[in-house]
Write a protein that holds these residues in place. Structure first.
Motif, PDB file in Angstrom:
ATOM      1  N   THR A  99      44.257  40.604  44.100  1.00 10.47           N
ATOM      2  CA  THR A  99      42.575  40.926  43.685  1.00 10.47           C
ATOM      3  C   THR A  99      42.582  40.465  45.197  1.00 10.47           C
ATOM      4  O   THR A  99      42.261  39.929  45.465  1.00 10.47           O
ATOM      5  CB  THR A  99      41.714  40.064  43.085  1.00 10.47           C
ATOM      6  N   TYR A 127      39.226  45.984  45.810  1.00 12.03           N
ATOM      7  CA  TYR A 127      38.048  46.753  45.141  1.00 12.03           C
ATOM      8  C   TYR A 127      36.850  46.125  46.248  1.00 12.03           C
ATOM      9  O   TYR A 127      36.844  45.351  47.013  1.00 12.03           O
ATOM     10  CB  TYR A 127      36.964  44.844  44.468  1.00 12.03           C
ATOM     11  N   THR A 130      30.651  46.044  46.547  1.00 11.27           N
ATOM     12  CA  THR A 130      29.617  46.714  45.896  1.00 11.27           C
ATOM     13  C   THR A 130      28.460  45.400  44.783  1.00 11.27           C
ATOM     14  O   THR A 130      29.166  44.588  44.820  1.00 11.27           O
ATOM     15  CB  THR A 130      29.435  47.694  45.078  1.00 11.27           C
ATOM     16  N   ARG A 132      27.638  43.492  42.565  1.00  9.42           N
ATOM     17  CA  ARG A 132      28.414  43.483  41.113  1.00  9.42           C
ATOM     18  C   ARG A 132      29.199  42.090  41.015  1.00  9.42           C
ATOM     19  O   ARG A 132      29.374  41.210  41.973  1.00  9.42           O
ATOM     20  CB  ARG A 132      30.234  43.952  40.759  1.00  9.42           C
ATOM     21  N   LYS A 133      29.344  41.654  39.952  1.00  9.28           N
ATOM     22  CA  LYS A 133      29.800  40.121  39.679  1.00  9.28           C
ATOM     23  C   LYS A 133      31.116  39.663  39.641  1.00  9.28           C
ATOM     24  O   LYS A 133      32.085  41.313  39.020  1.00  9.28           O
ATOM     25  CB  LYS A 133      29.410  38.984  38.442  1.00  9.28           C
ATOM     26  N   ILE A 134      31.961  38.743  39.673  1.00  9.98           N
ATOM     27  CA  ILE A 134      33.402  38.555  39.613  1.00  9.98           C
ATOM     28  C   ILE A 134      33.470  37.086  39.116  1.00  9.98           C
ATOM     29  O   ILE A 134      33.349  36.634  39.070  1.00  9.98           O
ATOM     30  CB  ILE A 134      34.493  38.385  40.971  1.00  9.98           C
ATOM     31  N   ASN A 135      33.946  37.583  37.446  1.00  4.69           N
ATOM     32  CA  ASN A 135      33.838  36.339  36.888  1.00  4.69           C
ATOM     33  C   ASN A 135      35.660  35.907  36.781  1.00  4.69           C
ATOM     34  O   ASN A 135      36.270  36.343  36.909  1.00  4.69           O
ATOM     35  CB  ASN A 135      33.516  36.778  35.463  1.00  4.69           C
ATOM     36  N   LEU A 136      35.464  34.727  37.334  1.00  2.00           N
ATOM     37  CA  LEU A 136      37.132  33.914  37.427  1.00  2.00           C
ATOM     38  C   LEU A 136      36.986  32.128  37.397  1.00  2.00           C
ATOM     39  O   LEU A 136      36.267  31.579  37.708  1.00  2.00           O
ATOM     40  CB  LEU A 136      37.397  33.671  39.257  1.00  2.00           C
TER      41      LEU A 136
ATOM     42  N   GLN B  74      37.033  50.607  39.653  1.00  2.00           N
ATOM     43  CA  GLN B  74      36.775  51.876  39.229  1.00  2.00           C
ATOM     44  C   GLN B  74      35.413  51.498  38.870  1.00  2.00           C
ATOM     45  O   GLN B  74      34.537  51.859  37.869  1.00  2.00           O
ATOM     46  CB  GLN B  74      37.408  52.007  37.270  1.00  2.00           C
ATOM     47  N   GLY B  75      34.929  50.478  39.568  1.00  5.20           N
ATOM     48  CA  GLY B  75      33.268  49.985  39.998  1.00  5.20           C
ATOM     49  C   GLY B  75      33.317  49.116  38.886  1.00  5.20           C
ATOM     50  O   GLY B  75      34.385  48.345  37.796  1.00  5.20           O
ATOM     51  N   GLY B  76      31.979  48.335  38.631  1.00 10.40           N
ATOM     52  CA  GLY B  76      31.183  47.380  37.886  1.00 10.40           C
ATOM     53  C   GLY B  76      32.196  45.938  37.820  1.00 10.40           C
ATOM     54  O   GLY B  76      32.688  45.656  38.914  1.00 10.40           O
ATOM     55  N   ASP B  77      30.826  44.628  37.096  1.00 12.33           N
ATOM     56  CA  ASP B  77      31.791  43.618  37.530  1.00 12.33           C
ATOM     57  C   ASP B  77      33.653  43.662  37.371  1.00 12.33           C
ATOM     58  O   ASP B  77      34.212  44.271  36.365  1.00 12.33           O
ATOM     59  CB  ASP B  77      31.379  43.374  36.537  1.00 12.33           C
ATOM     60  N   ILE B  78      33.651  42.613  37.628  1.00 16.38           N
ATOM     61  CA  ILE B  78      35.406  42.155  37.538  1.00 16.38           C
ATOM     62  C   ILE B  78      35.904  40.799  36.963  1.00 16.38           C
ATOM     63  O   ILE B  78      34.620  39.390  37.370  1.00 16.38           O
ATOM     64  CB  ILE B  78      35.083  41.730  39.230  1.00 16.38           C
ATOM     65  N   GLN B  79      36.367  40.641  36.325  1.00 13.76           N
ATOM     66  CA  GLN B  79      36.594  40.475  35.061  1.00 13.76           C
ATOM     67  C   GLN B  79      38.479  39.755  35.843  1.00 13.76           C
ATOM     68  O   GLN B  79      39.583  40.053  35.316  1.00 13.76           O
ATOM     69  CB  GLN B  79      36.680  39.952  33.746  1.00 13.76           C
ATOM     70  N   LEU B  80      38.582  38.894  36.311  1.00 13.25           N
ATOM     71  CA  LEU B  80      40.306  38.032  36.700  1.00 13.25           C
ATOM     72  C   LEU B  80      40.540  36.694  35.793  1.00 13.25           C
ATOM     73  O   LEU B  80      39.498  36.151  35.066  1.00 13.25           O
ATOM     74  CB  LEU B  80      39.568  37.178  38.015  1.00 13.25           C
TER      75      LEU B  80
END
Lengths: 227, 80
Positions: A99, A127, A130, A132-136, B74-80
């Motif tokens: 990512t 990505y 914008t 947004r949150k990224i959960n890792l 595609q927008g929105g939050d990202i779950q990795l």
């Protein structure tokens, strides 16, 4: 400082050898890349994130090797200046992060073109930064995106991604190269997200940034400056 | 614009160039890009112009590449 679980390391020489074994804690390495920025974040469960790659390809590649980094889960470019993205193409080719995230604001330089060409070539999930949150794993990154409309003064710097990292009750703010204009906006837009434990000082501590109201709002216990 | 510089010295891969205007400016330049025969004390000339056509070409090409990447988001939050 909180009883955390944080290993904060300034890496001063290529001779440094880090270790990823027995990770119970969050590790953040603010790499000494000279005039530029690069930070490696390693979670307690082994997720690895690189924010920016500094000004020199060989330097960052050596640091990653000396830290025994075997993979990257997330690669972030705060903005497209060469002192933050040099060697990104080589990093992508070697570590194949799944990512990638950046401000979505292009630059005409060769360094930038190499980076986005590598993202496409190695099929990274792209990505845009914008809101947004990224959960890792145990990490949460909150993206404070560039202003809308974009600031035109010192454009790439001021439209850097600002990123808040939360891990348990610890927090850190990565500010790219934003300057006073953007800091002023952030005080209005995101004041609640600004208070953190560690601040990576914006724009290498340049006088163009770190205005007193911004520093007061962030109110960090520790600040890190690369110069 | 034509500017004149003097090679002050060499430091590794770089030539240290001196530009004399109102103030003396010193900056690094890759040694490999200097003409053959350049040595300390040699005066060199740079002809500097804006290449607006090439700038626009690069801007368009890079914007197109970036737009292709953005289509995947595609927008929105990202779950990795």
């Amino acid at each position: 400082m909180k009883k955390l679980i944080i290993i904060l390391t300034l890496v001063f020489s290529l001779g440094f050898t880090g270790t990823l074994s027995a990770q119970e804690n969050l590790k953040i390495y603010f790499l000494d890349v000279g005039q530029g920025d690069s930070s490696v974040i390693i979670s307690s469960s082994g997720e690895v994130v690189l924010i920016d790659s500094g000004p020199e390809e060989s330097l960052i590649l050596n640091y990653l090797e000396n830290l025994n980094i075997s993979h990257l889960d997330l690669l972030i470019a705060s903005h497209a200046h060469a002192d933050h993205i040099s060697g990104m193409d080589k990093i992508i080719a070697k570590y194949r992060p799944k990512t990638f995230l950046d401000s979505g604001i292009p630059h005409t330089t060769i360094a930038y073109q190499k980076m986005i060409t590598a993202i496409a070539k190695y099929n990274l999930n792209y990505y845009q930064g914008t809101s947004r949150k990224i959960n890792l794993g145990p990490l949460t990154f909150t993206i404070l995106p560039p202003a809308n409309p974009l600031l035109r003064e010192s454009e790439l710097n001021n439209n850097s991604l600002v990123i808040r990292l939360d891990f348990k009750d610890f927090s850190c703010l990565f500010t790219g190269d934003i300057e006073k204009e953007r800091e002023g906006q952030l005080l209005n837009e995101s004041r609640n997200n600004l208070k953190v434990d560690i601040l990576k000082i914006a724009h290498h501590g340049s006088s163009s940034g770190s205005s007193p109201p911004f520093i007061k709002a962030v109110n960090p216990e520790t600040s890190i400056k690369n110069e | 614009m034509l500017i004149q510089l003097i090679i002050d010295r060499f430091e590794g891969k770089y030539a240290i160039l001196e530009f004399q205007n109102k103030n003396s400016l010193i900056f690094k330049f890759p040694r490999s890009l200097l003409p053959q025969g350049a040595k300390e004390g040699t005066v060199i000339r740079f002809n500097i112009d804006l290449d607006e056509k090439e700038t626009e070409t690069r801007r368009k090409n890079i914007q197109e590449q970036l737009d292709n990447l953005k289509k995947k988001d595609q927008g929105g939050d990202i779950q990795l």
